[in-house]
Design an enzyme around this catalytic site. Structure first.
Site, PDB file in Angstrom:
ATOM      1  N   LYS A 111     -12.732  -9.500   1.823  1.00  0.00           N
ATOM      2  CA  LYS A 111     -11.870  -8.489   2.405  1.00  0.00           C
ATOM      3  C   LYS A 111     -11.694  -7.390   1.377  1.00  0.00           C
ATOM      4  O   LYS A 111     -11.806  -7.616   0.162  1.00  0.00           O
ATOM      5  CB  LYS A 111     -10.514  -9.047   2.833  1.00  0.00           C
ATOM      6  CG  LYS A 111      -9.596  -9.487   1.733  1.00  0.00           C
ATOM      7  CD  LYS A 111      -8.667  -8.485   1.085  1.00  0.00           C
ATOM      8  CE  LYS A 111      -8.084  -7.453   1.978  1.00  0.00           C
ATOM      9  NZ  LYS A 111      -7.194  -6.539   1.166  1.00  0.00           N
ATOM     10  N   THR A 157       5.024   1.769   6.130  1.00  0.00           N
ATOM     11  CA  THR A 157       5.962   2.099   7.221  1.00  0.00           C
ATOM     12  C   THR A 157       5.464   1.569   8.548  1.00  0.00           C
ATOM     13  O   THR A 157       4.392   1.000   8.636  1.00  0.00           O
ATOM     14  CB  THR A 157       6.173   3.626   7.289  1.00  0.00           C
ATOM     15  OG1 THR A 157       4.907   4.244   7.469  1.00  0.00           O
ATOM     16  CG2 THR A 157       6.835   4.112   6.039  1.00  0.00           C
ATOM     17  N   THR A 184      -6.643  -6.919   5.673  1.00  0.00           N
ATOM     18  CA  THR A 184      -5.385  -6.141   5.642  1.00  0.00           C
ATOM     19  C   THR A 184      -5.665  -4.804   6.337  1.00  0.00           C
ATOM     20  O   THR A 184      -5.589  -4.731   7.555  1.00  0.00           O
ATOM     21  CB  THR A 184      -4.865  -5.945   4.208  1.00  0.00           C
ATOM     22  OG1 THR A 184      -5.872  -5.312   3.418  1.00  0.00           O
ATOM     23  CG2 THR A 184      -4.457  -7.260   3.594  1.00  0.00           C
ATOM     24  N   THR A 193      -7.640  -5.071  -4.866  1.00  0.00           N
ATOM     25  CA  THR A 193      -7.313  -5.582  -3.526  1.00  0.00           C
ATOM     26  C   THR A 193      -8.573  -6.078  -2.843  1.00  0.00           C
ATOM     27  O   THR A 193      -8.871  -5.747  -1.703  1.00  0.00           O
ATOM     28  CB  THR A 193      -6.605  -4.538  -2.639  1.00  0.00           C
ATOM     29  OG1 THR A 193      -5.546  -3.961  -3.369  1.00  0.00           O
ATOM     30  CG2 THR A 193      -6.011  -5.190  -1.387  1.00  0.00           C
ATOM     31  N   GLU A 218     -10.990   2.983   3.074  1.00  0.00           N
ATOM     32  CA  GLU A 218      -9.943   3.526   3.940  1.00  0.00           C
ATOM     33  C   GLU A 218     -10.274   4.959   4.340  1.00  0.00           C
ATOM     34  O   GLU A 218     -10.324   5.850   3.510  1.00  0.00           O
ATOM     35  CB  GLU A 218      -8.594   3.446   3.226  1.00  0.00           C
ATOM     36  CG  GLU A 218      -8.128   1.995   3.130  1.00  0.00           C
ATOM     37  CD  GLU A 218      -6.960   1.782   2.176  1.00  0.00           C
ATOM     38  OE1 GLU A 218      -6.659   2.693   1.400  1.00  0.00           O
ATOM     39  OE2 GLU A 218      -6.366   0.692   2.235  1.00  0.00           O
ATOM     40  N   ASN A 246      -2.852   5.666   3.569  1.00  0.00           N
ATOM     41  CA  ASN A 246      -2.108   5.279   2.377  1.00  0.00           C
ATOM     42  C   ASN A 246      -0.740   5.921   2.262  1.00  0.00           C
ATOM     43  O   ASN A 246       0.114   5.429   1.526  1.00  0.00           O
ATOM     44  CB  ASN A 246      -2.948   5.537   1.134  1.00  0.00           C
ATOM     45  CG  ASN A 246      -4.030   4.483   1.023  1.00  0.00           C
ATOM     46  OD1 ASN A 246      -3.733   3.312   0.925  1.00  0.00           O
ATOM     47  ND2 ASN A 246      -5.278   4.901   1.114  1.00  0.00           N
TER      48      ASN A 246
END
Lengths: 399, 399
Positions: free
Chosen positions: B174, B399, B148, B185, B271, B394
């Protein structure tokens, strides 16, 4: 603070530039003195690493009497060992001598960097001018002197005008980062000219702190230096406020309101924050689970970055409730942004509602109401968003 | 992954572009099939909000037999109600029909956005081509299809070459954000051609997960969709691995190593992360307190922004240990950045050492060793730093 706040009688204030940090540009030491020994109560950090000033102040506050509070910013005097405790003790003793008070009536507090020796001589050098400058109208100067990464100083007040009582409750606070339950890098000083016994004051302070400073979160950390003190000197000349009376209820309301005002200011001034969000948790099995769930939402980095991104990302909210430990049946959860319902019984209410919710998130302040339909437990919790500037401020703090 | 990894015998893999998200540009569905029914075990999210695919897969894995795993990225199929569960069930049934298997032998998993219906027809449309494309050398394509916000795909493998066993343990995973104990996640699939009973496999998987996926943290949130599955099909043709044997120990080592490799990749791919930091907690009262303290440090936003700022801010580390709940006496704490000691018995070792520590922090990977001197409890925990890009990713995710 542009508004004129009422000030309790019998307190005087002063500030001075001691350059605790060599680069300091504005006053970094504050002093609060009551004309007479005041009844007092305090709430202290629950961190097991306790800064030197708190080690000194905590037992003194426990006696129930206090007359002067010396506070510095720029250095936390934490993780400074036996030498740090001596610095705290010496500064308090020097102030007591200057004011002609018993040492035990002096409390000290510090905020700033951890692990760096606090330069005693810089602190003691400003004690004489501080005492000479004491004045009843200088509370705002103390609120400014205790700021660290705060972008504005924080004061709130209420007049107590009930049950024949004329008194004022004034609060000063600092705090912008590390704010979390158990009060991280948070200092609060509440001064009142009402008359109360220390035991009652203590009970009322604990209740007020639970609904305010212990219900806010900027980033989840708790510090070594946090405290909230309340001093009640009786200088208003009214009768003592006794437990269970209308006057006591009015005083609790005033104390609650002052601390909640200050707590909201702290969230609004959260490091880099652009949003003040009220998490209204409803229908948990009990109050403890409501708090667990509200806190999980309010401290979730993913939820808080979504607030910053003005994204009505209810999936992250429901996920945070799910891992909070509170009992939850996803099929019964409702979620609202202000009045806009985005989740009904665990399912999206559709794109139109989500567009309305996005408009809610564009405001600087809004509420998220989460209804679990498990019981009667409720909790209100305040948080900020997580932004680029939070990272910037905290990556650069010591440099 | 540029290196050539060994692949266990008897497994085939395929990927396809289903456009689960209409904007998808690369394959977003992966399929893993064993030639024969495999023994299996699984570890699932502890979030109380459990996504539909896990609701279906969990009881099937509990039977101890599994032959095919269908995974999609782009949509978590979480908070999608009864309709979401039907989507999971239908897709598994359609795959079982295509492969000629009993439905109960098919597991499904999903990752992506929460609360949006998963388009069943897009998923079923690719099942025939997926089954037609199955090949032993396509594991890497599956690792890519399940990404992702991952910036690279994650695979690790070990050859088991001990106690007369010739077998391979291959892992795909992942995960990049929301990573925390209880596996947020995070999807992991471990495939081996060794032969083990499901009960032994389950015990070994739980131990391996505790030392890997449950000892990493990117941001403290846990998700609705996380799982780690292991399938052992015995296709290597060796004798069954029995509890308490040298072969079992060798298998555990291989499983531990594969999962730790994958976990470190996930942290490194946190991230926005620029650092991989190993928190080595030593000398806690017991293992549980060591984990508490290590986790408090690894999940502190203030600590993690200091890592990003390459600031050897040990005050934040000691404060995090202090509020972790673990027993700590600040006067006995030692802290090292790699080999550089910055704290001895709770006090700074001076500016020179701190300058050396700053050099350590400039590396992309380093260790922080915290010695509490309270007992024998140890824990290793891995975390990333907290960066501008974390916030950016994040805040913009949907969007």
């Amino acid at each position: 603070m542009s508004e004129i706040l009422p000030v309790p009688q019998g307190f005087r204030f002063a500030s001075a530039l001691a350059r605790i940090k060599p680069t300091a540009q504005r006053p970094d030491v504050g002093l609060i003195v009551s004309e007479v020994p005041a009844a007092c109560a305090g709430v202290f950090t629950r961190n097991k690493v306790i800064a030197a000033p708190l080690q000194l102040t905590r037992p003194r506050i426990a006696t129930g009497r206090c007359q002067a509070v010396l506070v510095n910013s720029g250095n936390a005097n934490a993780c400074t060992g036996a030498a740090g405790l001596e610095v705290a003790r010496h500064s308090a003793a020097a102030l007591a001598a200057e004011l002609g008070l018993a040492e035990e009536l002096v409390a000290v507090a510090s905020t700033g960097v951890i692990g760096v020796p606090l330069p005693l001589e810089r602190l003691t050098a400003v004690l004489a001018p501080l005492c000479a400058d004491l004045a009843p109208d200088q509370a705002a100067a103390v609120a400014q002197a205790i700021m660290t990464t705060d972008s504005f100083s924080k004061m709130a007040a209420r007049r107590l005008d009930a049950a024949g009582q004329q008194a004022v409750v004034l609060g000063l606070a600092k705090g912008a980062g590390m704010i979390h339950p158990n009060m991280a890098t948070m200092l609060g000083f509440v001064l009142t000219d009402a008359r109360l016994a220390p035991q009652l004051l203590d009970a009322m302070l604990r209740r007020a702190v639970d609904g305010s400073f212990n219900s806010i979160s900027v980033d989840g950390d708790t510090s070594t230096n946090d405290l909230v003190l309340v001093l009640a000197n009786g200088a208003a000349g009214e009768a003592e406020i006794l437990p269970g009376t209308a006057a006591a209820a009015a005083f609790q309301d005033a104390l609650d309101a002052v601390l909640l005002d200050l707590a909201k200011m702290i969230v609004r001034d959260g490091e880099g924050a652009t949003k003040l969000v009220r998490i209204q948790l409803r229908g948990a099995r009990d109050a403890a689970e409501a708090r667990q769930a509200a806190q999980a939402v309010a401290t979730s980095n993913l939820v808080k970055t979504a607030f910053f991104g003005e994204d009505a990302n209810w999936g992250r909210i429901i996920a945070a409730v799910g891992y909070s430990g509170a009992e939850v049946d996803p099929d019964r959860v409702d979620i609202f942004f202000d009045a806009v319902q985005v989740v009904r019984q665990g399912l999206t209410t559709g794109a139109e509602q989500e567009a309305l919710a996005t408009a809610v998130l564009k405001q600087p302040e809004f509420s998220v109401r989460i209804e679990l339909h498990q019981g009667d437990g409720v909790c209100d919790y305040y948080c900020s968003d997580l932004t680029y500037d939070y990272v910037k401020i905290n990556a650069d703090y010591r440099t």
